[in-house]
Design a protein around this motif. Structure first.
Motif, mmCIF file in Angstrom:
data_model
loop_
_atom_site.group_PDB
_atom_site.id
_atom_site.type_symbol
_atom_site.label_atom_id
_atom_site.label_comp_id
_atom_site.label_asym_id
_atom_site.label_seq_id
_atom_site.Cartn_x
_atom_site.Cartn_y
_atom_site.Cartn_z
ATOM 1 N N GLY A 105 0.798 -1.232 0.000
ATOM 2 C CA GLY A 105 0.000 0.000 0.000
ATOM 3 C C GLY A 105 0.823 1.270 0.000
ATOM 4 O O GLY A 105 0.285 2.367 0.167
ATOM 5 N N ARG A 106 2.112 1.134 -0.232
ATOM 6 C CA ARG A 106 3.019 2.299 -0.205
ATOM 7 C C ARG A 106 2.528 3.448 -1.087
ATOM 8 O O ARG A 106 2.658 4.613 -0.742
ATOM 9 C CB ARG A 106 4.397 1.847 -0.696
ATOM 10 C CG ARG A 106 5.396 2.976 -0.820
ATOM 11 C CD ARG A 106 6.645 2.487 -1.552
ATOM 12 N NE ARG A 106 7.485 1.674 -0.694
ATOM 13 C CZ ARG A 106 8.510 0.950 -1.160
ATOM 14 N NH1 ARG A 106 8.770 0.923 -2.448
ATOM 15 N NH2 ARG A 106 9.251 0.257 -0.330
ATOM 16 N N TYR A 107 1.924 3.130 -2.239
ATOM 17 C CA TYR A 107 1.550 4.168 -3.219
ATOM 18 C C TYR A 107 0.066 4.535 -3.169
ATOM 19 O O TYR A 107 -0.462 5.137 -4.101
ATOM 20 C CB TYR A 107 1.927 3.695 -4.633
ATOM 21 C CG TYR A 107 3.410 3.411 -4.783
ATOM 22 C CD1 TYR A 107 4.305 4.430 -5.112
ATOM 23 C CD2 TYR A 107 3.928 2.132 -4.568
ATOM 24 C CE1 TYR A 107 5.668 4.184 -5.230
ATOM 25 C CE2 TYR A 107 5.291 1.873 -4.671
ATOM 26 C CZ TYR A 107 6.151 2.909 -5.012
ATOM 27 O OH TYR A 107 7.505 2.659 -5.118
ATOM 28 N N ARG A 108 -0.615 4.162 -2.062
ATOM 29 C CA ARG A 108 -2.074 4.328 -2.012
ATOM 30 C C ARG A 108 -2.521 5.770 -2.178
ATOM 31 O O ARG A 108 -3.615 6.022 -2.689
ATOM 32 C CB ARG A 108 -2.647 3.732 -0.722
ATOM 33 C CG ARG A 108 -2.185 4.425 0.571
ATOM 34 C CD ARG A 108 -2.540 3.566 1.787
ATOM 35 N NE ARG A 108 -2.148 4.192 3.043
ATOM 36 C CZ ARG A 108 -0.901 4.182 3.540
ATOM 37 N NH1 ARG A 108 0.085 3.612 2.856
ATOM 38 N NH2 ARG A 108 -0.634 4.754 4.697
ATOM 39 N N ALA A 109 -1.689 6.738 -1.792
ATOM 40 C CA ALA A 109 -2.077 8.150 -1.923
ATOM 41 C C ALA A 109 -2.213 8.575 -3.383
ATOM 42 O O ALA A 109 -2.824 9.608 -3.670
ATOM 43 C CB ALA A 109 -1.080 9.050 -1.202
ATOM 44 N N MET A 110 -1.646 7.779 -4.314
ATOM 45 C CA MET A 110 -1.760 8.130 -5.739
ATOM 46 C C MET A 110 -3.189 7.941 -6.238
ATOM 47 O O MET A 110 -3.558 8.472 -7.283
ATOM 48 C CB MET A 110 -0.807 7.282 -6.598
ATOM 49 C CG MET A 110 0.645 7.342 -6.165
ATOM 50 S SD MET A 110 1.248 9.023 -5.981
ATOM 51 C CE MET A 110 2.106 8.891 -4.416
ATOM 52 N N ASP A 111 -3.994 7.159 -5.495
ATOM 53 C CA ASP A 111 -5.392 6.940 -5.884
ATOM 54 C C ASP A 111 -6.312 8.053 -5.400
ATOM 55 O O ASP A 111 -7.477 8.092 -5.787
ATOM 56 C CB ASP A 111 -5.903 5.614 -5.291
ATOM 57 C CG ASP A 111 -5.239 4.394 -5.901
ATOM 58 O OD1 ASP A 111 -5.038 4.380 -7.131
ATOM 59 O OD2 ASP A 111 -4.933 3.451 -5.145
ATOM 60 N N THR A 112 -5.836 8.918 -4.539
ATOM 61 C CA THR A 112 -6.691 9.967 -3.985
ATOM 62 C C THR A 112 -7.217 10.855 -5.109
ATOM 63 O O THR A 112 -6.466 11.303 -5.978
ATOM 64 C CB THR A 112 -5.899 10.823 -2.966
ATOM 65 O OG1 THR A 112 -5.355 9.950 -1.983
ATOM 66 C CG2 THR A 112 -6.802 11.849 -2.301
#
Ligand SMILES: [Cu+2]
Length: 213
Positions: A105-112
């Motif tokens: 989930g390291r890159y989850r903020a890219m889905d915001t």
């Protein structure tokens, strides 16, 4: 423990260390232009990521840095392994920009969903893929959101995308330029690029924000 067993244990420990080092030190890649979301945030703020001005000047990057700084430090690591080409099965709608919350989930903020900084592009443009590790490609696929999709207010789904460019087998080279025609699109869009690397089943997924003028 005999001397021989002890020596073997030490060798095993050294081998584990070396393997660990090799995997963290290995480079991968990203889209440089239009920049992937995390690469853009690294480029704009990497040397100044604690500056509170970012919260108002570049709020999507701010939330990304607040969520996990490693998404920016590891801008070249947005990939999955063992997908076997079934990209849509591996990545749920709403998680396309994090490759299905890959790497824990390291890159989850890219889905915001929100107003990510977008770069202006004409309808004919190139996607510059930086193959830092010289993996080469089995193929590249470039998608763009359909006209009418609003990246500022809508979560990205597979059904929002149209495949516009496919490039096959590509030898290892630092930069690969993918020619894209955006057709009659205007305004804000997401360019979604898939890189199927050649050295093993390692696939990369990048969201790049653009504005067609
Ligand atoms: Cu790699």
């Amino acid at each position: 423990m005999s001397i021989r067993l002890r020596a073997m244990a030490v060798l095993a420990a050294v081998a584990t260390l070396l393997v660990g080092f090799a995997s963290t030190a290995s480079a991968h890649g990203t889209t440089i232009d239009p920049p992937s979301r995390n690469y853009g945030c690294w480029q704009r703020w990497g040397s100044d990521f604690q500056n509170p001005a970012m919260a108002t000047q570049d709020p999507m990057c701010w939330q990304a840095w607040q969520t996990d700084t490693n998404a920016m430090w590891n801008w070249n690591g947005l990939y999955r392994e063992g997908v076997a080409g079934n990209h849509q099965a591996a990545i749920p709608d709403g998680q396309l920009c994090s490759a299905g919350r890959t790497q824990g989930g390291r890159y989850r903020a890219m889905d915001t969903v929100g107003d990510w900084k977008a770069v202006n592009k004409s309808r004919n443009f190139t996607v510059d893929v930086y193959d830092q590790a010289f993996h080469g490609a089995d193929y590249y696929r470039v998608y763009i959101t359909k006209q009418g999709f609003n990246p500022i207010t809508q979560a990205l789904r597979w059904s929002d995308l149209e495949l516009v460019t496919t490039v096959g087998k590509t030898p290892p080279q630092e930069h690969t330029f993918l020619n894209v025609n955006a057709g009659s699109r205007t305004g804000r869009h997401i360019v979604y690029t898939i890189w199927q690397a050649s050295h093993l089943d390692q696939s990369y997924y990048w969201c790049s924000d653009v504005n067609f003028s």
